[in-house]
Design a protein around this motif. Structure first.
Motif, PDB file in Angstrom:
ATOM      1  N   CYS A 157      48.235  39.466  23.278  1.00 42.89           N
ATOM      2  CA  CYS A 157      47.422  40.367  24.101  1.00 42.89           C
ATOM      3  C   CYS A 157      46.218  39.545  24.557  1.00 42.89           C
ATOM      4  O   CYS A 157      45.271  39.333  23.797  1.00 42.89           O
ATOM      5  N   THR A 158      46.266  39.022  25.797  1.00 44.39           N
ATOM      6  CA  THR A 158      45.213  38.142  26.285  1.00 44.39           C
ATOM      7  C   THR A 158      43.931  38.921  26.529  1.00 44.39           C
ATOM      8  O   THR A 158      43.926  39.929  27.235  1.00 44.39           O
ATOM      9  N   THR A 159      42.838  38.437  25.959  1.00 45.16           N
ATOM     10  CA  THR A 159      41.535  39.075  26.154  1.00 45.16           C
ATOM     11  C   THR A 159      40.589  38.200  26.979  1.00 45.16           C
ATOM     12  O   THR A 159      39.543  38.651  27.406  1.00 45.16           O
ATOM     13  N   GLU A 160      40.988  36.942  27.205  1.00 44.02           N
ATOM     14  CA  GLU A 160      40.204  36.050  28.066  1.00 44.02           C
ATOM     15  C   GLU A 160      41.111  34.987  28.659  1.00 44.02           C
ATOM     16  O   GLU A 160      41.932  34.390  27.959  1.00 44.02           O
ATOM     17  N   GLU A 161      40.971  34.751  29.964  1.00 44.35           N
ATOM     18  CA  GLU A 161      41.723  33.686  30.633  1.00 44.35           C
ATOM     19  C   GLU A 161      40.829  33.042  31.694  1.00 44.35           C
ATOM     20  O   GLU A 161      39.981  33.715  32.302  1.00 44.35           O
ATOM     21  N   THR A 162      41.024  31.730  31.909  1.00 50.08           N
ATOM     22  CA  THR A 162      40.194  31.003  32.869  1.00 50.08           C
ATOM     23  C   THR A 162      41.052  30.116  33.753  1.00 50.08           C
ATOM     24  O   THR A 162      42.229  29.881  33.488  1.00 50.08           O
ATOM     25  N   HIS A 163      40.451  29.640  34.842  1.00 51.57           N
ATOM     26  CA  HIS A 163      41.035  28.663  35.765  1.00 51.57           C
ATOM     27  C   HIS A 163      42.430  29.082  36.256  1.00 51.57           C
ATOM     28  O   HIS A 163      42.598  30.184  36.760  1.00 51.57           O
ATOM     29  N   LEU A 164      43.414  28.211  36.096  1.00 55.40           N
ATOM     30  CA  LEU A 164      44.742  28.480  36.666  1.00 55.40           C
ATOM     31  C   LEU A 164      45.357  29.769  36.135  1.00 55.40           C
ATOM     32  O   LEU A 164      46.030  30.492  36.864  1.00 55.40           O
ATOM     33  N   PHE A 165      45.133  30.061  34.871  1.00 59.01           N
ATOM     34  CA  PHE A 165      45.722  31.274  34.302  1.00 59.01           C
ATOM     35  C   PHE A 165      45.099  32.530  34.924  1.00 59.01           C
ATOM     36  O   PHE A 165      45.741  33.571  34.990  1.00 59.01           O
ATOM     37  N   LYS A 166      43.879  32.416  35.366  1.00 63.04           N
ATOM     38  CA  LYS A 166      43.204  33.568  35.964  1.00 63.04           C
ATOM     39  C   LYS A 166      43.626  33.773  37.411  1.00 63.04           C
ATOM     40  O   LYS A 166      43.631  34.899  37.919  1.00 63.04           O
ATOM     41  N   THR A 167      43.994  32.697  38.096  1.00 66.48           N
ATOM     42  CA  THR A 167      44.325  32.790  39.520  1.00 66.48           C
ATOM     43  C   THR A 167      45.824  32.838  39.802  1.00 66.48           C
ATOM     44  O   THR A 167      46.220  33.168  40.915  1.00 66.48           O
ATOM     45  N   GLN A 168      46.656  32.514  38.822  1.00 64.98           N
ATOM     46  CA  GLN A 168      48.099  32.499  39.073  1.00 64.98           C
ATOM     47  C   GLN A 168      48.628  33.908  39.310  1.00 64.98           C
ATOM     48  O   GLN A 168      48.056  34.899  38.873  1.00 64.98           O
ATOM     49  N   LEU A 169      49.774  33.986  40.003  1.00 64.54           N
ATOM     50  CA  LEU A 169      50.381  35.287  40.284  1.00 64.54           C
ATOM     51  C   LEU A 169      51.099  35.853  39.060  1.00 64.54           C
ATOM     52  O   LEU A 169      51.071  37.054  38.821  1.00 64.54           O
TER      53      LEU A 169
END
Length: 543
Positions: free
Chosen positions: A170-182
């Protein structure tokens, strides 16, 4: 009267049999033949491509509401996770964040399933993860045990659903590519003992700690728990041993590469990483390979205007499909890899090319490999096209065999397998849609109405000819007709209810997949304008 009754009953039975056959052929009957997807293995469709999205993914359905989540298949990562309702800093992806339900259980650090599914990190007594990737991305979150639905392809190419209560991120924080990917999240498939397939193995959901990825330029197959060999071109699978056992990356030894009769000595390690689009060589090796290819092209004059494009490697301009065919079949030539254990792998242009659209009328066919400063070779998805790659985690080896990974071809004829590659294949996720079930139910209702009309007509005919019978006989026949009418109506109503109950859950699954396909189609059509940033490379956390 007796003959009339026999005719009506026969009509119902004949048409009911036909309708039952039709409904059965399009529904997910639990008793259908499942030789390809037994109780201890799974065969999934892979979606995605190497043209526009530049990655491959599969879907899982979470919780009672079966919330769809899309996961990039990454043999370079260890965790399987996607954004949940606890995340306030996650990006916008293909699907909404999945919600934790009353049946969802946040794992604590002492739970045995925490040790199975993670590296036993602990935060506030919650089973958690916190991973940073080489290119700067970060993923943090907790593990939750809840109902997960797996899609399984059966012998009849229908899709069934089976669920298990297993831990998932259960992701509670993501940054960079993981945040912008589809894609919503990532499915960790690396050689770590806590990766997704190893977790299923430890929980006795699958019997063998093994999986395979069979990729084409568009889509493919993903099998878990056994080798799916129905579409292998050869019965012989070549295996190469892993350099390290139980190490995060799948590392094999590459000795040399041949281009025609020319040889490039390498003698270094190579990482197989499905989370990376391109295949990358160290600069010195890449330059040696390109020198041989360019020399060959200069002599043959069949490679088109092969030129270096910044951030995209070497490409040739194309205007028609005929240009593609010429380059793929007669132009660039094969690269033959020689690994340990005398494994010989032929990398053909039809598998290693990809299409790059610079502008509306400026399209290029590019080599699916480039140079990178790292000291190892990174074998991405362009290296895997047209082959079934088998990751045998029990025997610590990698299998390679040429296969037909294209879904729409085998759907047309299960027994007619050819070795052609059509780069413009359209993906057909579903062999049927929800409208078919509605049509069949409507047909049942129409038959019910027709039968009722037959009864009414016959009653009218009986009234017209009642001069041949006395009042007692007429009243008797009228009662019989009324009874038959009620029996027929009740039978048809029960038949409809039976099929509605039978297809209820599966109708929802079909409708969900239809909606998912519409979303994916929209994304594919609109994402093509955003590819100028180049192929996506998701470097794993162990490099």
């Amino acid at each position: 009267m007796k003959n009339f009754f026999i005719i009506i009953i026969s009509y119902i039975l004949i048409n009911a049999n036909s309708l039952i056959y039709e409904v059965k052929s399009i529904s997910y009957l639990k008793k259908s033949l499942r030789k390809l997807s037994s109780g201890n293995s799974f065969l999934h469709y892979i979606e995605g491509d190497s043209y526009y999205l530049n990655y491959y993914y599969t879907s899982l359905y979470l919780g009672q509401n079966k919330s769809r989540q899309v996961y990039i298949l990454d043999t370079g990562s260890s965790i399987t996770t996607s954004p949940c309702s606890l995340c306030s800093s996650c990006g916008t992806h293909l699907n909404p964040k999945y919600y934790l339900e009353s049946t969802s259980q946040i794992l604590n650090c002492n739970d045995n399933k925490c040790k199975i599914s993670s590296a036993s990190r602990c935060s506030n007594n919650k089973c958690s993860f916190n991973i940073r990737y080489a290119e700067g991305s970060k993923l943090s979150g907790i593990y939750v045990q809840q109902k997960i639905y797996f899609e399984k392809i059966n012998e009849e190419k229908n899709i069934t659903n089976e669920f298990f209560n297993i831990p998932i991120g259960c992701t509670t924080e993501e940054t960079h590519l993981f945040k912008t990917q589809l894609a919503d999240g990532i499915m960790g498939l690396n050689n770590n003992e806590n990766s997704f397939v190893s977790m299923l193995y430890k929980l006795n959901i699958i019997k063998k700690n093994i999986f395979s990825l069979c990729l084409e330029h568009e889509g493919g197959y993903f099998s878990i728990g056994e080798i799916y060999d129905k579409y292998h071109y050869s019965k012989t699978i070549q295996y190469v041993n892993l350099v390290y056992k139980n190490f995060g990356n799948y590392i094999i030894k590459l000795n040399y590469i041949k281009i025609g009769e020319d040889k490039v000595d390498i003698n270094i390690q190579a990482i197989i990483d499905s989370g990376t689009t391109m295949t990358y060589f160290p600069p010195s090796i890449f330059q040696a390979i390109m020198k041989l290819i360019l020399d060959k092209c200069k002599k043959s004059k069949k490679c088109g205007k092969l030129q270096k494009i910044q951030n995209f490697g070497y490409c040739s301009p194309i205007k028609t499909e005929e240009d593609i065919t010429k380059l793929v079949e007669n132009g660039w030539g094969n690269l033959t890899f020689f690994f340990d254990e005398d494994v010989k792998f032929i990398w053909m242009p039809k598998n290693y090319h990809y299409i790059y659209k610079l502008k509306e009328n400026e399209i290029y066919l590019c080599l699916g490999f480039d140079e990178d400063k790292r000291s190892t070779i990174l074998l991405g998805t362009t290296f895997m096209h047209g082959f079934d790659f088998i990751f045998d985690k029990e025997q610590h080896k990698i299998g390679m065999v040429e296969a037909n990974c294209t879904r729409n071809k085998e759907n047309n004829n299960l027994n007619n397998i050819n070795n052609e590659t059509d780069i413009n294949n359209e993906i057909n996720i579903d062999n049927f849609d929800a409208d078919e079930i509605n049509n069949n139910i409507n047909n049942i209702n129409n038959i019910t109405n027709n039968i009722s009309q037959i009864d009414i007509n016959n009653k009218n005919n009986n009234n017209k000819n009642k001069f041949n019978i006395n009042d007692d006989e007429y009243n008797f026949d009228k009662s019989i007709i009324k009874i038959c009418y009620y029996i027929i109506c009740i039978t048809c109503i029960l038949f409809v209810i039976f099929n509605i109950i039978l297809c209820k859950d599966n109708y929802n699954v079909i409708q969900q997949r239809k909606d998912d396909e519409d979303i994916d189609k929209f994304v594919m059509e609109n994402y093509r304008h955003d590819i100028n940033n180049g192929p996506i490379s998701l470097f794993n956390d162990n490099i």
